[in-house]
Design an enzyme around this catalytic site. Structure first.
Site, PDB file in Angstrom:
ATOM      1  N   TYR A 143       0.809  -1.214   0.000  1.00 17.67           N
ATOM      2  CA  TYR A 143       0.000   0.000   0.000  1.00 17.67           C
ATOM      3  C   TYR A 143       0.853   1.280   0.000  1.00 17.67           C
ATOM      4  CZ  TYR A 143      -4.111   2.898   0.969  1.00 17.67           C
ATOM      5  OH  TYR A 143      -5.108   3.831   0.896  1.00 17.67           O
ATOM      6  N   GLU A 151       1.397   6.474  -7.121  1.00  9.92           N
ATOM      7  CA  GLU A 151       0.297   7.404  -7.439  1.00  9.92           C
ATOM      8  C   GLU A 151       0.691   8.875  -7.276  1.00  9.92           C
ATOM      9  OE1 GLU A 151      -3.463   6.202  -5.548  1.00  9.92           O
ATOM     10  OE2 GLU A 151      -2.531   4.239  -5.258  1.00  9.92           O
TER      11      GLU A 151
END
Length: 226
Positions: A143, A151
């Protein structure tokens, strides 16, 4: 949970598992054949966009109560991912070849080829303990990599192109801010929203793996000392 709901959830999660497995294989084959990260979006960008779009069903699953997840965290995760791949990456070819896109897609794919099979098998009560442990442990590494190394850098690199091309200018024309300003605000808030979701996932991990540990203890034979 009713039998029909269980069968539906099994079919949905199995389909997502197959889709993400295909995406992962495509990523690996592309990198191994080209020795480059440039082709990540070309290889599976459209497929991942479709998979993320269809994942909106998970928001409805939470909303109607056929899964125990809270609606807001599910909505935040789905909205963030779908916006990233559909609204930004798919619209800016110059960004599609960035290593950050490959990192994002790889971390998503690895997460989902664990998560969806675990969900699918769990609905029919055939999930092995090791898969449950992996489901609630792999995110600890994957994550942060996907969000903070994939991202966020990709969105930051997209900013000059968003400004230059005036992306979604017509849609934001009647608003007091532009899409460029919106993405800047998202990048400022992103670490705080990400941390909130990350902590929520740790709470889930403690809840799920803690219950599993308690069940094991309950099944152990008790030794009576006389």
């Amino acid at each position: 949970m009713g039998r029909l709901a269980s069968l539906y959830l099994f079919a949905y999660n199995a389909a997502q598992a197959c889709g993400w497995t295909i995406a992962l294989i495509k990523l690996i084959l592309t990198v191994s054949s080209t020795n480059s990260f440039d082709g990540a979006y070309a290889a599976c960008g459209e497929l991942i966009c479709l998979l993320q779009f269809s994942a909106v069903m998970e928001v409805f699953h939470s909303a109607i109560g056929i899964v125990p997840s809270r609606v807001l965290p599910v909505l935040m995760q789905w909205g963030g991912r779908f916006h990233f791949v559909a609204a930004i990456i798919s619209q800016i070819p110059e960004v599609q070849k960035l290593p950050a896109v490959f990192i994002t897609f790889m971390s998503w794919s690895l997460s989902e080829v664990i998560r969806y099979p675990q969900y699918a098998l769990n609905t029919i009560e055939l999930c092995p303990g090791w898969l449950t442990w992996l489901r609630y442990s792999a995110f600890i590494v994957l994550y942060p990599i996907g969000a903070l190394i994939g991202e966020m850098p990709a969105m930051y690199k997209a900013l000059p192109y968003i400004k230059k091309k005036n992306i979604y200018g017509d849609a934001f024309n009647k608003l007091p801010f532009s899409y460029y300003s919106f993405i800047v605000a998202v990048l400022v808030c992103y670490p705080f929203l990400w941390l909130k979701l990350y902590m929520y996932m740790f709470k889930q991990r403690k809840s799920k793996l803690g219950k599993r540990g308690e069940s094991k203890k309950a099944l152990r034979p008790k030794i009576r000392v006389e």
